[in-house]
Design a protein around this motif. Structure first.
Motif, PDB file in Angstrom:
ATOM      1  N   THR A 181       0.845  -1.185   0.000  1.00  0.00           N
ATOM      2  CA  THR A 181       0.000   0.000   0.000  1.00  0.00           C
ATOM      3  C   THR A 181       0.880   1.235   0.000  1.00  0.00           C
ATOM      4  OG1 THR A 181      -1.693  -1.174   1.255  1.00  0.00           O
ATOM      5  CG2 THR A 181      -1.806   1.218   1.269  1.00  0.00           C
ATOM      6  N   GLU A 182       0.632   2.159  -0.921  1.00  0.00           N
ATOM      7  CA  GLU A 182       1.426   3.392  -0.997  1.00  0.00           C
ATOM      8  C   GLU A 182       0.628   4.547  -0.412  1.00  0.00           C
ATOM      9  OE1 GLU A 182       3.387   6.080  -4.498  1.00  0.00           O
ATOM     10  OE2 GLU A 182       3.690   3.901  -4.605  1.00  0.00           O
ATOM     11  N   ILE A 183       1.249   5.280   0.502  1.00  0.00           N
ATOM     12  CA  ILE A 183       0.613   6.391   1.195  1.00  0.00           C
ATOM     13  C   ILE A 183       1.498   7.631   1.056  1.00  0.00           C
ATOM     14  CG2 ILE A 183      -0.211   7.215   3.448  1.00  0.00           C
ATOM     15  CD1 ILE A 183      -1.705   4.727   2.473  1.00  0.00           C
ATOM     16  N   GLN A 224       0.005  12.510   4.434  1.00  0.00           N
ATOM     17  CA  GLN A 224      -1.215  11.915   4.969  1.00  0.00           C
ATOM     18  C   GLN A 224      -0.930  10.858   6.036  1.00  0.00           C
ATOM     19  OE1 GLN A 224      -2.978  10.325   1.436  1.00  0.00           O
ATOM     20  NE2 GLN A 224      -3.997  12.259   0.899  1.00  0.00           N
ATOM     21  N   ALA A 225       0.277  10.371   6.086  1.00  0.00           N
ATOM     22  CA  ALA A 225       0.605   9.247   6.973  1.00  0.00           C
ATOM     23  C   ALA A 225       0.614   9.631   8.448  1.00  0.00           C
ATOM     24  CB  ALA A 225       1.952   8.648   6.580  1.00  0.00           C
ATOM     25  N   PHE A 268      -1.121   2.459  10.337  1.00  0.00           N
ATOM     26  CA  PHE A 268      -0.154   1.903   9.395  1.00  0.00           C
ATOM     27  C   PHE A 268       0.862   1.009  10.094  1.00  0.00           C
ATOM     28  CE2 PHE A 268      -1.244   5.879   6.898  1.00  0.00           C
ATOM     29  CZ  PHE A 268      -2.193   5.217   6.135  1.00  0.00           C
ATOM     30  N   ILE A 319       3.827  -1.119   3.931  1.00  0.00           N
ATOM     31  CA  ILE A 319       3.293   0.219   3.697  1.00  0.00           C
ATOM     32  C   ILE A 319       4.421   1.063   3.124  1.00  0.00           C
ATOM     33  CG2 ILE A 319       2.202   2.250   4.726  1.00  0.00           C
ATOM     34  CD1 ILE A 319       0.484  -0.270   5.039  1.00  0.00           C
TER      35      ILE A 319
END
Length: 72
Positions: free
Chosen positions: A2-4, A8-9, A16, A26
């Protein structure tokens, strides 16, 4: 994986981290692409073990195992 976006993280970091602990990778990304990964410590341990085995096999093939190292 999953790319964040890094921006936003921060607000969801606890989520996460839990997901990574459960085995999900992640990827944290900025405008230039992925800059960091959150992964389970078990993933890192597995990679380290694999590297150690590969290094031992290489040294055995080269005949450069140190004294006291078993040859099996």
């Amino acid at each position: 994986m999953t790319e964040i976006a890094i921006g936003q993280a921060g607000s969801q970091l606890d989520e996460f981290v839990r997901r990574a602990a459960d085995g999900e990778t992640i990827a944290l990304a900025d405008d230039e692409g992925v800059t960091a990964l959150l992964v389970s410590p078990l993933v890192v341990a597995g990679l380290e073990d694999s590297l150690a085995v590969a290094d031992r096999r290489r040294r055995k093939a080269e005949g450069t195992l140190g004294p006291g190292c078993p040859t099996r």
